[in-house]
Write an enzyme that holds these catalytic residues in place. Structure first.
Site, short mmCIF file in Angstrom:
data_model
loop_
_atom_site.label_atom_id
_atom_site.label_comp_id
_atom_site.label_asym_id
_atom_site.label_seq_id
_atom_site.Cartn_x
_atom_site.Cartn_y
_atom_site.Cartn_z
N CYS A 128 -19.65 -5.39 3.02
CA CYS A 128 -18.88 -4.22 3.46
C CYS A 128 -17.55 -4.23 2.73
O CYS A 128 -16.98 -5.31 2.50
CB CYS A 128 -18.66 -4.27 4.98
SG CYS A 128 -17.69 -2.88 5.62
N CYS A 142 -16.92 -8.61 5.09
CA CYS A 142 -16.19 -7.39 4.83
C CYS A 142 -14.94 -7.69 4.01
O CYS A 142 -14.20 -8.64 4.32
CB CYS A 142 -15.79 -6.71 6.14
SG CYS A 142 -17.21 -6.43 7.24
N ARG A 184 -18.09 -1.83 17.55
CA ARG A 184 -17.40 -3.10 17.28
C ARG A 184 -16.11 -3.24 18.07
O ARG A 184 -15.25 -2.36 18.03
CB ARG A 184 -17.09 -3.24 15.79
CG ARG A 184 -16.32 -4.53 15.47
CD ARG A 184 -16.09 -4.70 13.98
NE ARG A 184 -17.36 -4.92 13.32
CZ ARG A 184 -17.65 -4.48 12.08
NH1 ARG A 184 -16.76 -3.78 11.42
NH2 ARG A 184 -18.80 -4.75 11.55
N CYS A 204 0.39 0.23 10.21
CA CYS A 204 -0.07 -0.79 9.26
C CYS A 204 1.04 -1.65 8.67
O CYS A 204 1.96 -1.13 8.01
CB CYS A 204 -0.84 -0.10 8.13
SG CYS A 204 -1.64 -1.30 7.03
N CYS A 219 0.63 4.88 6.84
CA CYS A 219 0.02 4.73 8.17
C CYS A 219 0.99 3.96 9.07
O CYS A 219 1.36 2.82 8.78
CB CYS A 219 -1.30 3.97 8.06
SG CYS A 219 -2.44 4.65 6.82
N CYS A 232 -19.21 2.60 8.17
CA CYS A 232 -18.46 1.93 9.22
C CYS A 232 -17.19 2.75 9.42
O CYS A 232 -16.36 2.85 8.51
CB CYS A 232 -18.12 0.50 8.79
SG CYS A 232 -17.06 -0.39 9.95
N CYS A 273 0.85 -1.19 0.00
CA CYS A 273 0.00 0.00 0.00
C CYS A 273 0.88 1.25 0.00
O CYS A 273 1.86 1.33 0.76
CB CYS A 273 -0.91 0.00 1.22
SG CYS A 273 -2.02 1.43 1.29
#
Length: 352
Positions: A134, A103, A266, A66, A63, A194, A59
């Protein structure tokens, strides 16, 4: 602030008010959160989702939490977008173990034009299996958002991660306003949101309050609010962060429940590090949604069988989909009508 007074849905929370919630005695806060929870939900039902990484690694985002970021060496194998059929097979397995929502997450800054047709086919295929859908694919354009809505996507996940003030310490490749814009596109397209955040990245209590204020003060509350506990992965900049105090984590869940009374809160990443007692407290604080399955994108997650054993010990049952519940209700009505007709026939025959 009394427990009953906080049941109303609000979009005007101030930092001082939220600080006051965090500063309450622990038992008072949990009592208030549980009272709010019972006003809107069955306290012994938990919504169950399964999360699948449909495209892993490389990616371009930075972040700091991550393992999928291409900026860090975490030893993660890079994988291309999964084939549609393999995604549908995974969705069928998820349904078989009791999930009601499937998801799908892709490690992208944003989906490309060449990948969108496959993504849309995944949505359509999972919907046909009778599961809620999702996706989390990064930033969306308005056109991409509408295409996903037209394909039947139920939820779009796009976390804010932390407060606007702390955000720049964690991510520099995407702005906070871009995240809010994607959420606005999702809402305009008629899909459910979400969106939540991560605890344990070095943020302050005010940052946790600030995150919840951003979510609760949206024009409509997110239908799903995942609260993640940082999973520390070797190779990421946050690998050596201090652990979150378990009571602080539970406090945040409770405050989220009070501020967003009708949202599913959640209990998300980090459950592998939580003992059963901490998870039980999380449900008491108003958490009523979990991911289950062996993996949560790329990190471990408690296995489904272990979750079901805990549910049984706590007297908790998985929440049924509304459509499924309606079908059960309709079937009960039809059975009652059949029995009524049969009793009339019996009565008429006896009379004759």
């Amino acid at each position: 602030m009394s427990a009953t007074a906080s049941v109303a849905t609000r979009h005007d929370w101030s930092l001082a008010e939220v600080r006051a919630l965090f500063e309450q005695p622990f038992n008072d806060l949990l009592f208030q959160a549980q009272t709010v929870h019972r006003a809107h939900f069955d306290p012994n039902r938990v919504q169950v989702s399964t999360l699948l990484s449909i495209k892993t690694g490389a990616c371009p985002e930075d972040c700091k939490y991550c393992p999928q970021s291409g900026h860090y060496n975490t030893g993660l194998d890079k994988e291309k977008l999964m084939e549609v059929q393999k995604v549908l097979e995974a969705a069928a397995e998820a349904k078989a173990i009791g999930s009601t929502r499937f998801c799908m997450g892709a490690a992208w800054k944003h989906p490309s034009a060449k990948d969108m047709p496959y993504v849309l086919e995944m949505v359509k295929g999972v919907k046909k299996l009778g599961l809620e859908t999702c996706m989390t694919l990064g930033r969306l354009t308005q056109e991409q958002t509408q295409a996903l809505a037209d394909a039947g996507l139920d939820y779009y996940n796009h976390n804010l991660d932390t407060s606007p003030e702390f955000y720049g310490n964690i991510i520099t490749t995407r702005t906070y306003s871009e995240r809010l814009q994607t959420l606005a596109y999702v809402r305009e397209a008629g899909m459910k949101i979400c969106s939540g955040g991560i605890l344990g990245m070095g943020e302050s209590v005010d940052d946790r309050a600030g995150l919840l204020i951003q979510l609760a003060n949206l024009p409509e509350h997110p239908e799903s609010v995942p609260i993640n506990m940082l999973v520390k992965v070797k190779g990421t900049p946050l690998a050596e962060e201090k652990d979150v105090d378990p009571f602080d984590f539970i406090r945040t869940l409770a405050v989220a429940r009070i501020m967003m009374p009708k949202s599913h809160v959640r209990l998300s990443a980090g459950r592998e590090q939580m003992n059963e007692q901490m998870q039980a407290l999380a449900f008491m604080a108003g958490a009523n949604s979990i991911f289950y399955g062996e993996k949560l994108l790329t990190t471990k997650n408690p296995q489904a069988e272990k979750d079901m054993q805990l549910f049984a010990r706590l007297g908790i049952k998985p929440e049924e989909r509304e459509e499924h519940a309606d079908e059960v209700h309709q079937a009960a009505i039809e059975q009652a009508l059949v029995e009524q007709r049969e009793s009339k026939l019996f009565y008429n025959a006896a009379s004759a």
